[in-house]
Design a protein around this motif. Structure first.
Motif, PDB file in Angstrom:
ATOM      1  N   VAL A  15      -3.254   5.599   1.007  1.00  0.00           N
ATOM      2  CA  VAL A  15      -3.535   6.396   2.199  1.00  0.00           C
ATOM      3  C   VAL A  15      -3.061   7.827   1.983  1.00  0.00           C
ATOM      4  O   VAL A  15      -1.913   8.049   1.598  1.00  0.00           O
ATOM      5  N   LEU A  16      -3.940   8.785   2.261  1.00  0.00           N
ATOM      6  CA  LEU A  16      -3.600  10.201   2.116  1.00  0.00           C
ATOM      7  C   LEU A  16      -3.812  10.907   3.448  1.00  0.00           C
ATOM      8  O   LEU A  16      -4.883  10.828   4.043  1.00  0.00           O
ATOM      9  N   GLN A  17      -2.784  11.588   3.922  1.00  0.00           N
ATOM     10  CA  GLN A  17      -2.890  12.420   5.117  1.00  0.00           C
ATOM     11  C   GLN A  17      -3.042  13.878   4.677  1.00  0.00           C
ATOM     12  O   GLN A  17      -2.277  14.347   3.826  1.00  0.00           O
ATOM     13  N   VAL A  18      -4.032  14.571   5.247  1.00  0.00           N
ATOM     14  CA  VAL A  18      -4.315  15.949   4.864  1.00  0.00           C
ATOM     15  C   VAL A  18      -4.257  16.842   6.101  1.00  0.00           C
ATOM     16  O   VAL A  18      -4.951  16.588   7.097  1.00  0.00           O
ATOM     17  N   LEU A  43      -8.077  11.795  -6.623  1.00  0.00           N
ATOM     18  CA  LEU A  43      -6.888  11.558  -7.443  1.00  0.00           C
ATOM     19  C   LEU A  43      -6.431  10.112  -7.391  1.00  0.00           C
ATOM     20  O   LEU A  43      -5.541   9.717  -8.148  1.00  0.00           O
ATOM     21  N   GLY A  44      -7.016   9.313  -6.482  1.00  0.00           N
ATOM     22  CA  GLY A  44      -6.676   7.891  -6.453  1.00  0.00           C
ATOM     23  C   GLY A  44      -6.449   7.308  -5.078  1.00  0.00           C
ATOM     24  O   GLY A  44      -5.650   6.378  -4.936  1.00  0.00           O
ATOM     25  N   PHE A  45      -7.162   7.814  -4.067  1.00  0.00           N
ATOM     26  CA  PHE A  45      -6.961   7.347  -2.697  1.00  0.00           C
ATOM     27  C   PHE A  45      -8.246   6.740  -2.142  1.00  0.00           C
ATOM     28  O   PHE A  45      -9.348   7.163  -2.481  1.00  0.00           O
ATOM     29  N   ASP A  46      -8.076   5.733  -1.299  1.00  0.00           N
ATOM     30  CA  ASP A  46      -9.248   5.114  -0.681  1.00  0.00           C
ATOM     31  C   ASP A  46      -9.284   5.274   0.836  1.00  0.00           C
ATOM     32  O   ASP A  46     -10.221   4.814   1.488  1.00  0.00           O
ATOM     33  N   ARG A  47      -8.273   5.916   1.395  1.00  0.00           N
ATOM     34  CA  ARG A  47      -8.277   6.263   2.813  1.00  0.00           C
ATOM     35  C   ARG A  47      -7.743   7.689   2.965  1.00  0.00           C
ATOM     36  O   ARG A  47      -6.715   8.018   2.370  1.00  0.00           O
ATOM     37  N   VAL A  48      -8.411   8.497   3.762  1.00  0.00           N
ATOM     38  CA  VAL A  48      -7.930   9.850   4.022  1.00  0.00           C
ATOM     39  C   VAL A  48      -7.947  10.082   5.531  1.00  0.00           C
ATOM     40  O   VAL A  48      -8.919   9.764   6.214  1.00  0.00           O
ATOM     41  N   TYR A  49      -6.833  10.597   6.043  1.00  0.00           N
ATOM     42  CA  TYR A  49      -6.685  10.864   7.476  1.00  0.00           C
ATOM     43  C   TYR A  49      -6.519  12.366   7.662  1.00  0.00           C
ATOM     44  O   TYR A  49      -5.630  12.978   7.070  1.00  0.00           O
ATOM     45  N   LEU A  50      -7.380  12.951   8.482  1.00  0.00           N
ATOM     46  CA  LEU A  50      -7.395  14.392   8.672  1.00  0.00           C
ATOM     47  C   LEU A  50      -6.589  14.784   9.900  1.00  0.00           C
ATOM     48  O   LEU A  50      -6.798  14.243  10.993  1.00  0.00           O
ATOM     49  N   HIS A  51      -5.706  15.739   9.706  1.00  0.00           N
ATOM     50  CA  HIS A  51      -4.880  16.261  10.790  1.00  0.00           C
ATOM     51  C   HIS A  51      -5.290  17.707  11.040  1.00  0.00           C
ATOM     52  O   HIS A  51      -4.975  18.592  10.248  1.00  0.00           O
ATOM     53  N   GLY A  52      -6.003  17.927  12.133  1.00  0.00           N
ATOM     54  CA  GLY A  52      -6.297  19.288  12.551  1.00  0.00           C
ATOM     55  C   GLY A  52      -5.049  19.887  13.169  1.00  0.00           C
ATOM     56  O   GLY A  52      -4.610  19.450  14.236  1.00  0.00           O
ATOM     57  N   ILE A  53      -4.458  20.887  12.531  1.00  0.00           N
ATOM     58  CA  ILE A  53      -3.108  21.314  12.904  1.00  0.00           C
ATOM     59  C   ILE A  53      -3.064  22.202  14.143  1.00  0.00           C
ATOM     60  O   ILE A  53      -1.979  22.565  14.591  1.00  0.00           O
ATOM     61  N   GLY A  54      -4.209  22.531  14.716  1.00  0.00           N
ATOM     62  CA  GLY A  54      -4.198  23.295  15.958  1.00  0.00           C
ATOM     63  C   GLY A  54      -3.970  22.408  17.167  1.00  0.00           C
ATOM     64  O   GLY A  54      -4.117  21.184  17.104  1.00  0.00           O
ATOM     65  N   THR A  55      -3.626  23.003  18.282  1.00  0.00           N
ATOM     66  CA  THR A  55      -3.407  22.233  19.508  1.00  0.00           C
ATOM     67  C   THR A  55      -4.705  21.992  20.272  1.00  0.00           C
ATOM     68  O   THR A  55      -4.739  21.144  21.156  1.00  0.00           O
ATOM     69  N   ASP A  56      -5.772  22.715  19.949  1.00  0.00           N
ATOM     70  CA  ASP A  56      -7.061  22.502  20.610  1.00  0.00           C
ATOM     71  C   ASP A  56      -7.826  21.413  19.864  1.00  0.00           C
ATOM     72  O   ASP A  56      -8.693  21.689  19.032  1.00  0.00           O
ATOM     73  N   GLY A 106       0.838  -1.178   0.000  1.00  0.00           N
ATOM     74  CA  GLY A 106       0.000   0.000   0.000  1.00  0.00           C
ATOM     75  C   GLY A 106       0.878   1.234   0.000  1.00  0.00           C
ATOM     76  O   GLY A 106       2.091   1.159   0.234  1.00  0.00           O
ATOM     77  N   LEU A 107       0.275   2.382  -0.267  1.00  0.00           N
ATOM     78  CA  LEU A 107       0.982   3.656  -0.337  1.00  0.00           C
ATOM     79  C   LEU A 107       0.451   4.601   0.723  1.00  0.00           C
ATOM     80  O   LEU A 107      -0.760   4.710   0.911  1.00  0.00           O
ATOM     81  N   ALA A 108       1.351   5.285   1.423  1.00  0.00           N
ATOM     82  CA  ALA A 108       0.967   6.342   2.358  1.00  0.00           C
ATOM     83  C   ALA A 108       1.697   7.613   1.961  1.00  0.00           C
ATOM     84  O   ALA A 108       2.925   7.624   1.849  1.00  0.00           O
ATOM     85  N   THR A 109       0.940   8.683   1.759  1.00  0.00           N
ATOM     86  CA  THR A 109       1.542   9.951   1.362  1.00  0.00           C
ATOM     87  C   THR A 109       0.785  11.086   2.016  1.00  0.00           C
ATOM     88  O   THR A 109      -0.167  10.879   2.758  1.00  0.00           O
ATOM     89  N   VAL A 110       1.219  12.312   1.722  1.00  0.00           N
ATOM     90  CA  VAL A 110       0.661  13.495   2.355  1.00  0.00           C
ATOM     91  C   VAL A 110       0.188  14.459   1.277  1.00  0.00           C
ATOM     92  O   VAL A 110       0.734  14.487   0.163  1.00  0.00           O
ATOM     93  N   ALA A 111      -0.838  15.243   1.596  1.00  0.00           N
ATOM     94  CA  ALA A 111      -1.391  16.178   0.620  1.00  0.00           C
ATOM     95  C   ALA A 111      -0.334  17.175   0.155  1.00  0.00           C
ATOM     96  O   ALA A 111       0.455  17.689   0.951  1.00  0.00           O
ATOM     97  N   GLN A 112      -0.346  17.429  -1.140  1.00  0.00           N
ATOM     98  CA  GLN A 112       0.549  18.370  -1.812  1.00  0.00           C
ATOM     99  C   GLN A 112      -0.263  19.083  -2.884  1.00  0.00           C
ATOM    100  O   GLN A 112      -1.447  18.778  -3.072  1.00  0.00           O
ATOM    101  N   PRO A 113       0.324  20.036  -3.606  1.00  0.00           N
ATOM    102  CA  PRO A 113      -0.402  20.595  -4.744  1.00  0.00           C
ATOM    103  C   PRO A 113      -0.946  19.493  -5.643  1.00  0.00           C
ATOM    104  O   PRO A 113      -0.312  18.444  -5.821  1.00  0.00           O
TER     105      PRO A 113
END
Length: 321
Positions: free
Chosen positions: A212-215, A288-301, A184-191
């Protein structure tokens, strides 16, 4: 159906708070979770970095969904140690764990005092590490000499079946290379144009398994507040012209980031006050070709982020996907 997961950022919260957050993420409606595995944060304002493997045991015991980790065997972790950690988690929580293996970052690996070797050698070291880990998980005794050395290693506590070992990649070249060994592939959102090439390269090279895409997202009540969170916590993503994998210290990331413009900050995270607009942008990346997306809320709250995700973002995203 696309899996929508929660990303737990060890660099930004104490492990106890992050554990509470991942428990809350399950009740908020996320399908799964994943976490980073860092020794140091990306910047001084983040200020945390708990040990991922201890935390994963607690998180798996405290939730019922699956968890994954992005980790780098070969320098800070000998692959035999990584194999033992993977085997232990999978034996205790069968079918609920996965690992994405990458070639590492100097900010985490330099502490061993070993040289930070060039990318081609790091890839070779990773490929050897993957082979060692898989052989150990299969119950074999392993001796190996190359970029890494192993002497008569065995795993005595093993799961009934090995968990998936994905490849972590951020460039099309690495994605194509990982297709030769990864499950499987794990990558991070980019342009969009870059991310599309990454996904296409993996598939074209025969890559199989989940994508897998992390956003990274900043969702606040106003755009100004969302930008302020990105400036406080995620400004290293605005660095350009420098290989982030070669930077050693959080202070160095801060210095390289400087004082980025709002537009530069928007290039490193999806920033908005509008949950529907944010959901549509995430869905466009997933398409674009992903079947899993993981959301990272970048704030500390994270309490606020998870409440907003439950109320607005997750329903909007599931409609958009």
């Amino acid at each position: 159906m696309v899996l929508v997961g929660y990303h737990a950022s060890h660099e930004q919260l104490p492990p106890s708070s992050l554990l509470a957050a991942v428990i809350r993420a399950e009740s908020a409606g996320f399908d799964a979770a994943m976490c980073s595995d860092h020794l140091a944060p990306w910047g001084m304002r983040q200020g945390e970095s708990g040990y991922a493997w201890s935390w994963l045991g607690a998180a798996l015991a405290s939730t019922s969904f699956s968890l994954g980790v992005v980790t780098a065997p070969g320098q800070r972790y000998h692959p035999v140690v990584t194999a033992q950690a993977i085997a232990t988690l999978e034996e205790m929580f069968p079918g609920r764990f996965w690992a994405a293996l990458g070639s590492g970052e100097a900010v985490n690996e330099h502490v061993t005092g070993d040289p930070w070797i060039p990318k081609d050698r790091r890839n070779a070291r990773l490929r050897e590490s993957v082979s060692v880990i898989r052989s150990l998980l299969a119950g074999e005794e392993v001796t190996h000499r190359g970029e890494i050395e192993v002497h008569r290693a065995r795993l005595w506590s093993r799961p009934d079946a090995s968990p998936p070992l994905l490849g972590a990649a951020v460039t099309p070249q690495t994605a194509a290379w990982a297709a030769g060994w990864a499950e499987g592939l794990a990558t991070v959102a980019q342009p969009v144009e870059v991310l599309e090439r990454v996904a296409r390269a993996y598939t074209a090279a025969g890559g199989a398994g989940p994508r897998v895409l992390q956003v990274h997202v900043s969702l606040e009540d106003t755009d100004a507040a969302a930008v302020a969170v990105a400036r406080d916590q995620w400004r290293h993503s605005a660095i350009s012209g420098v290989s982030l994998w070669d930077v050693e210290q959080p202070e160095d990331f801060d210095a390289l980031a400087g004082d980025p413009s709002d537009e530069q900050l928007r290039s490193g995270a999806l920033i908005s006050h509008d949950a529907q607009e944010l959901a549509d942008r995430i869905a466009a990346l997933v398409a674009l070709g992903f079947d899993r997306v993981y959301l990272h809320g970048i704030g500390t709250d994270q309490s606020a982020f998870l409440a907003r995700a439950e109320r607005d973002l997750l329903p909007a995203l599931r409609r958009a996907l």
